[in-house]
Enzyme design. Structure first.
Site, PDB file in Angstrom:
ATOM      1  N   TRP A 145     -12.393   4.800  -4.315  1.00  0.00           N
ATOM      2  CA  TRP A 145     -13.409   4.338  -5.264  1.00  0.00           C
ATOM      3  C   TRP A 145     -13.969   2.971  -4.894  1.00  0.00           C
ATOM      4  O   TRP A 145     -14.912   2.506  -5.517  1.00  0.00           O
ATOM      5  CB  TRP A 145     -12.808   4.258  -6.678  1.00  0.00           C
ATOM      6  N   LYS A 169     -13.971  15.240  -1.278  1.00  0.00           N
ATOM      7  CA  LYS A 169     -13.559  14.889  -2.644  1.00  0.00           C
ATOM      8  C   LYS A 169     -13.740  13.390  -2.876  1.00  0.00           C
ATOM      9  O   LYS A 169     -13.095  12.571  -2.220  1.00  0.00           O
ATOM     10  CB  LYS A 169     -12.076  15.221  -2.857  1.00  0.00           C
ATOM     11  N   PRO A 170     -14.613  13.035  -3.839  1.00  0.00           N
ATOM     12  CA  PRO A 170     -14.716  11.608  -4.187  1.00  0.00           C
ATOM     13  C   PRO A 170     -13.572  11.210  -5.121  1.00  0.00           C
ATOM     14  O   PRO A 170     -12.887  12.075  -5.674  1.00  0.00           O
ATOM     15  CB  PRO A 170     -16.051  11.527  -4.930  1.00  0.00           C
ATOM     16  N   THR A 226      -0.317   7.322  -0.586  1.00  0.00           N
ATOM     17  CA  THR A 226      -1.023   8.614  -0.615  1.00  0.00           C
ATOM     18  C   THR A 226      -1.147   9.150   0.815  1.00  0.00           C
ATOM     19  O   THR A 226      -0.983  10.349   1.060  1.00  0.00           O
ATOM     20  CB  THR A 226      -2.430   8.475  -1.240  1.00  0.00           C
ATOM     21  N   GLU A 244      -7.099   6.354   7.084  1.00  0.00           N
ATOM     22  CA  GLU A 244      -7.588   4.966   6.981  1.00  0.00           C
ATOM     23  C   GLU A 244      -6.951   4.372   5.734  1.00  0.00           C
ATOM     24  O   GLU A 244      -7.369   4.677   4.612  1.00  0.00           O
ATOM     25  CB  GLU A 244      -9.116   4.953   6.871  1.00  0.00           C
ATOM     26  N   GLY A 246      -4.299   1.159   3.719  1.00  0.00           N
ATOM     27  CA  GLY A 246      -4.427  -0.188   3.182  1.00  0.00           C
ATOM     28  C   GLY A 246      -4.340  -1.270   4.248  1.00  0.00           C
ATOM     29  O   GLY A 246      -4.042  -1.014   5.416  1.00  0.00           O
ATOM     30  N   CYS A 278     -10.721  -2.930   1.676  1.00  0.00           N
ATOM     31  CA  CYS A 278      -9.545  -2.745   2.541  1.00  0.00           C
ATOM     32  C   CYS A 278      -9.386  -3.904   3.508  1.00  0.00           C
ATOM     33  O   CYS A 278      -8.280  -4.371   3.749  1.00  0.00           O
ATOM     34  CB  CYS A 278      -9.627  -1.415   3.284  1.00  0.00           C
ATOM     35  N   GLU A 380      -0.247  -5.354  -0.604  1.00  0.00           N
ATOM     36  CA  GLU A 380      -1.703  -5.417  -0.513  1.00  0.00           C
ATOM     37  C   GLU A 380      -2.261  -5.824  -1.876  1.00  0.00           C
ATOM     38  O   GLU A 380      -2.129  -5.086  -2.855  1.00  0.00           O
ATOM     39  CB  GLU A 380      -2.280  -4.051  -0.122  1.00  0.00           C
ATOM     40  N   GLY A 453      -2.819   2.830   9.340  1.00  0.00           N
ATOM     41  CA  GLY A 453      -3.399   4.151   9.567  1.00  0.00           C
ATOM     42  C   GLY A 453      -3.372   4.682  10.977  1.00  0.00           C
ATOM     43  O   GLY A 453      -2.808   4.068  11.887  1.00  0.00           O
TER      44      GLY A 453
HETATM   45  P1  NAD Z   1      -5.734   6.347  -3.451  1.00  0.00           P
HETATM   46  O1  NAD Z   1      -4.856   6.709  -2.294  1.00  0.00           O
HETATM   47  O2  NAD Z   1      -5.126   6.240  -4.787  1.00  0.00           O
HETATM   48  O3  NAD Z   1      -6.926   7.388  -3.587  1.00  0.00           O
HETATM   49  C1  NAD Z   1      -7.793   7.702  -2.525  1.00  0.00           C
HETATM   50  C2  NAD Z   1      -8.282   9.133  -2.686  1.00  0.00           C
HETATM   51  O4  NAD Z   1      -7.156   9.997  -2.527  1.00  0.00           O
HETATM   52  C3  NAD Z   1      -8.871   9.444  -4.057  1.00  0.00           C
HETATM   53  O5  NAD Z   1      -9.949  10.336  -3.916  1.00  0.00           O
HETATM   54  C4  NAD Z   1      -7.702  10.114  -4.769  1.00  0.00           C
HETATM   55  O6  NAD Z   1      -8.120  10.969  -5.814  1.00  0.00           O
HETATM   56  C5  NAD Z   1      -7.074  10.901  -3.628  1.00  0.00           C
HETATM   57  N1  NAD Z   1      -5.661  11.241  -3.836  1.00  0.00           N
HETATM   58  C6  NAD Z   1      -4.763  10.636  -4.645  1.00  0.00           C
HETATM   59  N2  NAD Z   1      -3.576  11.280  -4.581  1.00  0.00           N
HETATM   60  C7  NAD Z   1      -3.723  12.304  -3.708  1.00  0.00           C
HETATM   61  C8  NAD Z   1      -2.852  13.322  -3.222  1.00  0.00           C
HETATM   62  N3  NAD Z   1      -1.594  13.417  -3.637  1.00  0.00           N
HETATM   63  N4  NAD Z   1      -3.344  14.197  -2.329  1.00  0.00           N
HETATM   64  C9  NAD Z   1      -4.613  14.105  -1.876  1.00  0.00           C
HETATM   65  N5  NAD Z   1      -5.491  13.181  -2.327  1.00  0.00           N
HETATM   66  C10 NAD Z   1      -5.045  12.276  -3.220  1.00  0.00           C
HETATM   67  O7  NAD Z   1      -6.465   4.995  -3.024  1.00  0.00           O
HETATM   68  P2  NAD Z   1      -7.499   4.155  -3.884  1.00  0.00           P
HETATM   69  O8  NAD Z   1      -6.751   3.361  -4.891  1.00  0.00           O
HETATM   70  O9  NAD Z   1      -8.619   5.038  -4.333  1.00  0.00           O
HETATM   71  O10 NAD Z   1      -8.120   3.195  -2.773  1.00  0.00           O
HETATM   72  C11 NAD Z   1      -7.620   1.941  -2.481  1.00  0.00           C
HETATM   73  C12 NAD Z   1      -6.853   1.957  -1.173  1.00  0.00           C
HETATM   74  O11 NAD Z   1      -7.689   2.443  -0.131  1.00  0.00           O
HETATM   75  C13 NAD Z   1      -6.437   0.575  -0.739  1.00  0.00           C
HETATM   76  O12 NAD Z   1      -5.130   0.633  -0.234  1.00  0.00           O
HETATM   77  C14 NAD Z   1      -7.418   0.253   0.377  1.00  0.00           C
HETATM   78  O13 NAD Z   1      -6.984  -0.707   1.310  1.00  0.00           O
HETATM   79  C15 NAD Z   1      -7.590   1.587   0.997  1.00  0.00           C
HETATM   80  N6  NAD Z   1      -8.829   1.622   1.783  1.00  0.00           N
HETATM   81  C16 NAD Z   1      -8.732   1.728   3.139  1.00  0.00           C
HETATM   82  C17 NAD Z   1      -9.893   1.717   3.913  1.00  0.00           C
HETATM   83  C18 NAD Z   1      -9.834   1.832   5.403  1.00  0.00           C
HETATM   84  O14 NAD Z   1     -10.852   2.169   5.997  1.00  0.00           O
HETATM   85  N7  NAD Z   1      -8.694   1.579   6.028  1.00  0.00           N
HETATM   86  C19 NAD Z   1     -11.144   1.631   3.283  1.00  0.00           C
HETATM   87  C20 NAD Z   1     -11.191   1.539   1.898  1.00  0.00           C
HETATM   88  C21 NAD Z   1     -10.029   1.550   1.146  1.00  0.00           C
END
Ligand code: NAD
Length: 476
Positions: A145, A169-170, A226, A244, A246, A278, A380, A453
């Site tokens: 998000w 999936k968003p 995740t 990709e 945290g 991130c 993080e 990652g």
């Molecule tokens: P999150 O892992 O909670 O969610 C990310 C996505 O995964 C969402 O669409 C969520 O619904 C889905 N998801 C959650 N549980 C799942 C499961 N069990 N199986 C499959 N899909 C699942 O992460 P977040 O809180 O949305 O995003 C923040 C994190 O993302 C931070 O750690 C940030 O650093 C990282 N991030 C990394 C990059 C990068 O390019 N390295 C870019 C942006 C964000």
């Protein structure tokens, strides 16, 4: 809004809905279907049926479609940016950057579509070989998000250009702009079924994408925990994974740095998108010779930041995306306060009251003198809180910067080439900036080391990761 399967808006099979809230007011602004395994199966079948026709278009034709979509995104950027701010919270100028960034990614991939080429290997009497790239088939994409539009672009651009079809999936809190952009891509000529958006929770829709045996590759961006679950779920199948995850990027400021430029870099690097990036600056290390001057300037800049509804004018920082995110940040700062492990120089509290309605606002925070093993440095921090620490020499700075399980980005602020080379050689990170932090244009490969990652997005690297190599061996 409805989800999109086969180029059409569809309801979820189960009839469940998820409310989308404006994080600046806490009010519901729309709802989307809460998808299930069955919705994912239907999207994957549709994507599979569309695969041949999309793959048979030339790369140049697919590139032109991306280019046409980018033009419409640019035309509609104000409306799209407004929608992004409504669902995500970020200030409108940041949403405009992000939406234009999405168009820029599509244009980049459209540009390199004209250069698709393979290789030939000449083996003398044994024959000749022609090596080409082919699409993988149906791919899955799961996005977070924090930068929903940019990260959608990082996945959709190379996946579609390479000739794959996609089920995406968003995040549950930010599905709306993604759905609008998918509609624009469909209208620009992406064949029906080549790009499908299934809305819903991670546990249902996300895991169904990962477990689906027809999906050849999953590209996931999100939290490390995740990411690990996804690796386990995918282990039963032979499928490619890009993860990709945290980061906890260090920023090192040397005593020869341009102080004003470095202060700007720290403020933008940490507080852009309310710190929910991130590659944000999550740990700041400042040479002791300049520390007191630097921190004074930094604190003044942080104090001048305005926090408010991202749709209002002259706002530097919007709300955090959810009450849960704000709570996580508040807890870490409270821990610092209660344990007396660090000095809160400014900020350190949630903003409430009429000016902030029911939004999830948090005052930008600077903490000095926390110990390196406090959560401020080891986990993080995904919000507007910056821990700062002094160092006496470059060896110490590099050791502190590398004391992390992450390895996404890092920056050094210096005028010295020897320092630059030393940091480039010895810092463990996927991208190292010098006198800059955060910027990731689509030309530049992007991804992390260690727990940040596996794999790279952007550039030719991402295009290659959505293709497999096929060889024709000609025995004359
Ligand atoms: P999150 O892992 O909670 O969610 C990310 C996505 O995964 C969402 O669409 C969520 O619904 C889905 N998801 C959650 N549980 C799942 C499961 N069990 N199986 C499959 N899909 C699942 O992460 P977040 O809180 O949305 O995003 C923040 C994190 O993302 C931070 O750690 C940030 O650093 C990282 N991030 C990394 C990059 C990068 O390019 N390295 C870019 C942006 C964000």
């Amino acid at each position: 809004m409805l989800m999109r399967i086969g180029g059409k808006e569809v309801e979820g099979i189960d009839g469940n809905w998820i409310e989308v809230k404006n994080p600046a007011t806490g009010e519901a602004i729309d709802r989307v279907p809460g998808g299930t395994d069955e919705d994912v199966s239907s999207a994957v079948d549709t994507a599979l049926a569309a695969s041949d026709a999309w793959a048979k278009k030339s790369m140049r034709e697919r590139g032109m479609i991306l280019f046409n979509a980018a033009r419409v995104v640019r035309e509609q950027h104000k409306d799209l940016a407004r929608l992004l701010t409504l669902e995500q919270g970020k200030p409108i100028h940041e949403s405009i950057d992000e939406v234009r960034g999405f168009a820029n990614i599509l244009e980049f991939y459209a540009g390199i579509s004209a250069h698709s080429s393979g290789e030939t290997i000449r083996l003398g009497a044994a024959g000749d070989c022609m090596v080409i790239k082919e699409p993988l088939g149906v791919c899955g994409a799961i996005i977070p998000w924090n930068m929903p539009v940019l990260i959608m672009g990082w996945k959709v651009g190379p996946a579609l250009l390479a000739g794959n079809t996609l089920v995406l999936k968003p995040a549950s809190t930010t599905p709306l702009t993604t759905l609008k952009l998918a509609g624009i891509l469909d209208a620009a000529g992406v064949l029906p079924g080549s790009l499908n958006i299934v809305t819903g929770s991670g546990e249902s829709v996300g895991s169904a994408i990962v477990r689906n045996p027809q999906i050849r590759k999953v590209s996931f961006t999100g939290d490390c925990l995740t990411g690990n679950k996804i690796r386990e779920m995918a282990a039963g199948h032979i499928k490619d994974l890009t993860l990709e995850l945290g980061g906890s990027d260090p920023m090192i400021v040397m005593d020869d740095a341009d102080l004003d430029k470095a202060v700007d870099g720290a403020v933008r690097g940490r507080f852009y998108n309310a710190g929910q990036t991130c590659t944000a600056v999550k740990r700041l290390y400042v040479h002791e010779n300049i520390a007191s001057r630097f921190i004074k300037k930094l604190q003044a800049r942080i104090d001048s930041l305005t926090v408010g509804n991202g749709l209002a004018t002259k706002i530097d920082i919007g709300p955090m995306n959810s009450a849960g995110q704000r709570e996580k940040i508040s807890q870490i700062v409270e821990e610092t306060r209660n344990d007396k492990n660090g000095t809160i120089l400014t900020g350190g509290y949630a903003l409430k009251g009429t000016a902030y309605e029911k939004g999830y606002f948090y005052r930008p925070t600077l903490v000095a003198d926390a110990s390196p093993d406090s959560r401020l440095f080891t986990s993080e921090i995904f919000g507007p809180v910056l821990p700062v620490m002094n160092f006496p020499d470059l060896d110490t700075a590099i050791r502190l910067a590398n004391t992390t399980r992450y390895g996404l980005g890092a920056s050094v602020w210096t005028k010295d080439l020897t320092t630059t080379k030393r940091v480039f050689d010895d810092l463990k990170a996927g991208i190292i900036w010098v006198n800059r932090h955060l910027t990731v244009p689509p030309e530049v490969p992007f991804g992390g080391m260690n727990e940040s990652g596996i794999g790279r997005e952007n550039g030719q690297h991402a295009l290659d990761s959505y293709s497999h190599t096929k060889t024709l061996f000609l025995g004359w």
